[in-house]
Design an enzyme around this catalytic site. Structure first.
Site, PDB file in Angstrom:
ATOM      1  N   ASP A  14       0.891  -1.165   0.000  1.00  0.00           N
ATOM      2  CA  ASP A  14       0.000   0.000   0.000  1.00  0.00           C
ATOM      3  C   ASP A  14       0.929   1.214   0.000  1.00  0.00           C
ATOM      4  OD1 ASP A  14      -2.256   1.699   0.271  1.00  0.00           O
ATOM      5  OD2 ASP A  14      -1.937   1.769   2.440  1.00  0.00           O
ATOM      6  N   GLU A  73      -1.221  -1.493  -4.835  1.00  0.00           N
ATOM      7  CA  GLU A  73      -2.438  -0.718  -5.101  1.00  0.00           C
ATOM      8  C   GLU A  73      -2.162   0.307  -6.190  1.00  0.00           C
ATOM      9  OE1 GLU A  73      -5.210   2.433  -2.712  1.00  0.00           O
ATOM     10  OE2 GLU A  73      -4.566   0.649  -1.615  1.00  0.00           O
ATOM     11  N   ASP A 145      -2.066   0.941   7.768  1.00  0.00           N
ATOM     12  CA  ASP A 145      -1.337   0.828   6.502  1.00  0.00           C
ATOM     13  C   ASP A 145      -0.822  -0.596   6.278  1.00  0.00           C
ATOM     14  OD1 ASP A 145      -1.387   3.635   5.483  1.00  0.00           O
ATOM     15  OD2 ASP A 145      -0.407   4.012   7.400  1.00  0.00           O
TER      16      ASP A 145
END
Length: 179
Positions: A14, A73, A145
């Site tokens: 991420d 992502e 996260d």
């Protein structure tokens, strides 16, 4: 670190220009197993320094866990173009770190990641965190996260598993379905 034959080690990322979350899972016989997760905190340094810290951190994780694939992502265009550009640079560094270790890289939209893990593409971060914890049997919630990094890895594992089932294949090797 050795892994069972036929297992996939997936690194989920991420990306962020201040904090990058990561998750490492082992996917074997259709079941995910938690290996590691955390955050690479980049602080308030100059952008080049933050990108170097990110590269070095990801290189260390890749060297330690030896994943076969990395899922990341995709960038979404936010209201602030400057933030989107910095995020794109962080993604680029992550992709180069993976490429330098000959990992295949797969990209997923945030909506698809949430859909895969929570069952709804508009899920809140707390819902993602809760489902990651439940799916992987974790005793405590990972940092937000880090949970997002694990969700990216789980999304890739689910996607790969479904593609294998649809194709009638037996497993994936170097990004290709093998029968």
């Amino acid at each position: 670190m050795s892994h069972p034959i036929g297992s996939q080690i997936i690194l989920g990322i991420d990306p962020g220009s201040r904090i990058t979350g990561y998750g490492v899972i082992q996917f074997f016989s259709g079941k995910p197993r938690y290996l590691a997760s955390g955050c690479i905190r980049l602080g308030d340094r100059s952008l080049p320094d933050r990108l170097k810290i990110l590269y070095d951190g990801l290189t260390e994780i890749i060297s330690w866990y030896k994943p076969s694939e990395m899922a990341i992502e995709q960038v979404f265009v936010a209201k602030n173009p400057d933030s989107a550009l910095k995020l794109g640079q962080a993604r680029g560094v992550a992709i180069v770190a993976a490429a330098n270790h000959e990992l295949e890289v797969f990209e997923y939209a945030a909506r698809n990641i949430k859909q895969s893990v929570v069952g709804k593409g508009s899920a809140e971060k707390s819902q993602v965190q809760h489902m990651v914890m439940a799916i992987l049997g974790l005793e405590q919630k990972p940092q937000v996260d880090a949970a997002d990094g694990l969700a990216v890895a789980l999304c890739h594992a689910n996607t790969t598993s479904n593609l294998i089932k649809i194709s009638g294949g037996a497993r994936v090797r170097r990004g290709r379905i093998v029968t």
